[in-house]
Design an enzyme around this catalytic site. Sequence first.
Site, PDB file in Angstrom:
ATOM      1  N   TYR A  98       0.977  -1.283   0.139  1.00 51.14           N
ATOM      2  CA  TYR A  98      -0.169   0.056  -0.457  1.00 51.14           C
ATOM      3  C   TYR A  98       1.013   1.520   0.149  1.00 51.14           C
ATOM      4  O   TYR A  98       1.883   1.465   0.706  1.00 51.14           O
ATOM      5  CB  TYR A  98      -1.166  -0.196   1.358  1.00 51.14           C
ATOM      6  CG  TYR A  98      -2.025   1.418   1.857  1.00 51.14           C
ATOM      7  CD1 TYR A  98      -3.090   1.850   0.507  1.00 51.14           C
ATOM      8  CD2 TYR A  98      -1.462   2.465   2.524  1.00 51.14           C
ATOM      9  CE1 TYR A  98      -3.293   2.441   0.553  1.00 51.14           C
ATOM     10  CE2 TYR A  98      -1.860   3.565   2.228  1.00 51.14           C
ATOM     11  CZ  TYR A  98      -2.744   3.844   1.779  1.00 51.14           C
ATOM     12  OH  TYR A  98      -3.561   5.169   1.893  1.00 51.14           O
ATOM     13  N   HIS A 141      -3.661  16.517  -2.343  1.00 54.24           N
ATOM     14  CA  HIS A 141      -4.044  16.167  -1.364  1.00 54.24           C
ATOM     15  C   HIS A 141      -3.717  18.036  -0.686  1.00 54.24           C
ATOM     16  O   HIS A 141      -3.737  18.186  -0.228  1.00 54.24           O
ATOM     17  CB  HIS A 141      -3.010  15.190  -0.447  1.00 54.24           C
ATOM     18  CG  HIS A 141      -3.215  13.872  -0.567  1.00 54.24           C
ATOM     19  ND1 HIS A 141      -3.707  13.261  -1.696  1.00 54.24           N
ATOM     20  CD2 HIS A 141      -3.952  12.875   0.259  1.00 54.24           C
ATOM     21  CE1 HIS A 141      -4.181  12.196  -1.730  1.00 54.24           C
ATOM     22  NE2 HIS A 141      -4.117  12.223  -0.752  1.00 54.24           N
ATOM     23  N   ASN A 180       1.936  12.060   6.382  1.00 53.82           N
ATOM     24  CA  ASN A 180       1.099  11.346   6.724  1.00 53.82           C
ATOM     25  C   ASN A 180       1.584  11.488   8.140  1.00 53.82           C
ATOM     26  O   ASN A 180       2.615  11.057   8.605  1.00 53.82           O
ATOM     27  CB  ASN A 180       0.851  10.016   6.613  1.00 53.82           C
ATOM     28  CG  ASN A 180       0.044   9.374   6.352  1.00 53.82           C
ATOM     29  OD1 ASN A 180       0.150   7.762   6.738  1.00 53.82           O
ATOM     30  ND2 ASN A 180      -0.761   9.533   6.623  1.00 53.82           N
ATOM     31  N   TYR A 235     -15.696  33.966  45.854  1.00 61.04           N
ATOM     32  CA  TYR A 235     -14.801  32.423  45.351  1.00 61.04           C
ATOM     33  C   TYR A 235     -13.866  32.791  44.448  1.00 61.04           C
ATOM     34  O   TYR A 235     -13.462  32.219  44.399  1.00 61.04           O
ATOM     35  CB  TYR A 235     -16.156  31.240  44.607  1.00 61.04           C
ATOM     36  CG  TYR A 235     -17.343  30.664  46.028  1.00 61.04           C
ATOM     37  CD1 TYR A 235     -17.195  31.314  47.052  1.00 61.04           C
ATOM     38  CD2 TYR A 235     -18.097  30.316  45.192  1.00 61.04           C
ATOM     39  CE1 TYR A 235     -18.258  30.173  47.861  1.00 61.04           C
ATOM     40  CE2 TYR A 235     -18.744  29.389  45.907  1.00 61.04           C
ATOM     41  CZ  TYR A 235     -19.289  29.527  47.110  1.00 61.04           C
ATOM     42  OH  TYR A 235     -19.694  28.952  48.333  1.00 61.04           O
ATOM     43  N   ARG A 291     -11.794  33.368  47.563  1.00 59.76           N
ATOM     44  CA  ARG A 291     -10.854  32.091  47.869  1.00 59.76           C
ATOM     45  C   ARG A 291     -10.538  31.019  46.941  1.00 59.76           C
ATOM     46  O   ARG A 291      -9.860  29.986  48.366  1.00 59.76           O
ATOM     47  CB  ARG A 291     -12.119  32.268  48.617  1.00 59.76           C
ATOM     48  CG  ARG A 291     -11.693  31.600  50.314  1.00 59.76           C
ATOM     49  CD  ARG A 291     -13.006  30.931  50.765  1.00 59.76           C
ATOM     50  NE  ARG A 291     -14.419  32.075  50.765  1.00 59.76           N
ATOM     51  CZ  ARG A 291     -15.752  31.381  51.172  1.00 59.76           C
ATOM     52  NH1 ARG A 291     -15.982  30.290  51.718  1.00 59.76           N
ATOM     53  NH2 ARG A 291     -16.825  32.341  50.677  1.00 59.76           N
ATOM     54  N   PHE A 302      -1.668   7.082  12.472  1.00 62.89           N
ATOM     55  CA  PHE A 302      -2.379   8.813  11.612  1.00 62.89           C
ATOM     56  C   PHE A 302      -3.459   9.843  12.442  1.00 62.89           C
ATOM     57  O   PHE A 302      -3.406  10.303  12.165  1.00 62.89           O
ATOM     58  CB  PHE A 302      -1.983   8.435  10.736  1.00 62.89           C
ATOM     59  CG  PHE A 302      -3.078   7.476   9.902  1.00 62.89           C
ATOM     60  CD1 PHE A 302      -4.718   7.780  10.424  1.00 62.89           C
ATOM     61  CD2 PHE A 302      -2.866   6.175   8.986  1.00 62.89           C
ATOM     62  CE1 PHE A 302      -5.405   7.024   9.282  1.00 62.89           C
ATOM     63  CE2 PHE A 302      -2.827   5.660   8.540  1.00 62.89           C
ATOM     64  CZ  PHE A 302      -4.988   5.344   9.188  1.00 62.89           C
ATOM     65  N   GLU A 340     -11.780   6.390   5.264  1.00 67.30           N
ATOM     66  CA  GLU A 340     -11.554   6.896   6.342  1.00 67.30           C
ATOM     67  C   GLU A 340     -12.626   7.161   7.480  1.00 67.30           C
ATOM     68  O   GLU A 340     -13.405   8.591   7.007  1.00 67.30           O
ATOM     69  CB  GLU A 340     -11.213   8.105   6.503  1.00 67.30           C
ATOM     70  CG  GLU A 340      -9.693   7.317   5.675  1.00 67.30           C
ATOM     71  CD  GLU A 340      -8.676   8.384   4.476  1.00 67.30           C
ATOM     72  OE1 GLU A 340      -9.116  10.249   4.370  1.00 67.30           O
ATOM     73  OE2 GLU A 340      -7.492   8.234   3.792  1.00 67.30           O
TER      74      GLU A 340
END
Length: 657
Positions: free
Chosen positions: A164, A194, A307, A395, A398, A444, A529
């Site tokens: 792959y 990409h 990647n 508060y 404190r 990834f 994905e």
Amino acid sequence: MPRYTVHIRGEWLAVPCQEAQLTVGWLGREAVRRYIKNKPDNGGFASIDDVHFLVRRCKGLGLLDNEDPLEVALEDNEFVEVVIEGDAMSPDFIPSQPEGVYLYSKYREPEKYIALDGDSLTTEDLVNLGKGRYKIKLTPTAEKRVQKSREVIDSIIKEKTVVYGITTGFGKFARTVIPINKLQELQVNLVRSHSSGVGKPLIPERCRMLLALRINVLAKGYSGISLETLKQVIEMFNASCLPYVPEKGTVGASGDLAPLSHLALGLIGEGKMWSPKSGWADAKYVLEAHGLKPVILKPKEGLALINGTQMITSLGCEAVERASAIARQADIIAALTLEVLKGTTKAFDTDIHALRPHRGQIEVAFRFRSLLDSDHHPSEIAESHRFCDRVQDAYTLRCCPQVHGVVNDTIAFVKGIITTELNSATDNPMVFASRGETISGGNFHGEYPAKALDYLAIGIHELAAISERRIERLCNPSLSELPAFLVAEGGLNSGFMIAHCTAAALVSENKALCHPSSVDSLSTSAATEDHVSMGGWAARKALRVIEHVEQVLAIELLAACQGIEFLRPLKTTTPLEKVYDLVRSVVRPWIKDRFMAPDIEAAHGLLLEQKVWEVAAPYIEKYRMEHIPESRPLSPTAFSLQSLRKKSTKIPESEDL
């Protein structure tokens, strides 16, 4: 012979200059002449005499005088833009963004190196690499690991094994086998396709962090990149040649593909690139100006470059470091506010916090004691209300140890996650040289840093939420016993009225930003994905939340110092007087209304540079040495005296601490 790279109407021209006495005007005319010559229609001009133009630097966009000699006005290989009168700015020209302008004058090529091995990078290291304080080199061990990893890839190519991303397509195309003679084209196509991000480019500091972190991951030796290519990438980093990386477009699995692809695109000489020398220009020209050649991708190398979770993680490093800095300084600012509001220190008693021993809570209570202990640092303000009938405070005063404390513990937790991620291999497939094989997995996936950074945003926001309430108490005369909105002649003057509104607006915006991005997921890549982390947005919004926290605390710091003006001639403790003096070195008291935004910006700058921490920290540490046995472990966010000594801050020997 000097040479200048000229951008004109979307094209880049290299113009050599044979004579030193030639002028900027000559350079502009020569560029226009070459532009007209290269156009079939002469660029729409009858002759060069019809063209009127301006010449400016690409770096900073400063206009140049046409009569100045080139040897005076420009450096060899400098980049300039010729703008023809009547034209709009070239549509593909990217001006230097305002956030990065300050880097031009500050940037100096570093002399020191950090040796990366993929295993020992810290968040502090990466932030310093981003600021341009170091160059990079590889350790010998890392070089050997990279070489052995590449041998596995070369073997796969030689044996024509189907693997792959190496001999197949990507994602849904994982079963499509690619011919051997197309493997290089496969990697280039991967990077180009990409590179589909949008939005503003990362500022130089953040792009430098991203590139440095990618180098660190490749140095682990599980990515299959060649040592030759990795060294080319390191040379580009060391020359501060930084690709154009849009900040939006990653879903955080399969890694930060879009931003890392833009990063790789610049490395192969395509797209845009920035350097301190050139500003923004075409990548091939920027590399050429620095004597560098574009990377020629070998099989697997495009995938190795794009990647991983480096976008999420590098921004996460900045977030963690800025969160740590503002959390420490929030304790000091809150202590100053407590003094101005004449609060009690009883709530910070050691025994109270020993009964609920969270490390962050104990450390924050300790810091309050170290700054407010009247027996140690006499305070005239504290003495003035010693016998008042107030039993306890609101508060927001404190409960600072409890509220600030969990923020400290949150930061420590997130820093652990991010540090692990910094030194993790997040590629796919992984190359195991010891086994002589590659294995596909899911490292990834950005869920770890995404969840941690969502948690960080939720935690750090609380510093602003409680600070805004303290600002309200400072501004409200029924709560503070001070003039309304901390200014004399109220009505004629509005004082801190709208500064408080600004703080409220930022806190409200943070409430929306704190919604976790990592609870969302959208299926991508044709359902290959089908679960993603949305970690890129988690990192970016965490940084925005932190910036808002810094700004709210800057307003509180100014308000507390203004409150002291109405308590004079009484003085607070020595360390808090030092903080007051620091603020007054950049912002004068408000006698009447004036333009307030620059003062808030100046106070924000003090916090960004950690100046408030630097002036108070020596007193905190001296108090620690006197009150805590050396054997007792400190909070993970406690200040290191050793790191303090590296700075210039000193305590005068004659001063009573």
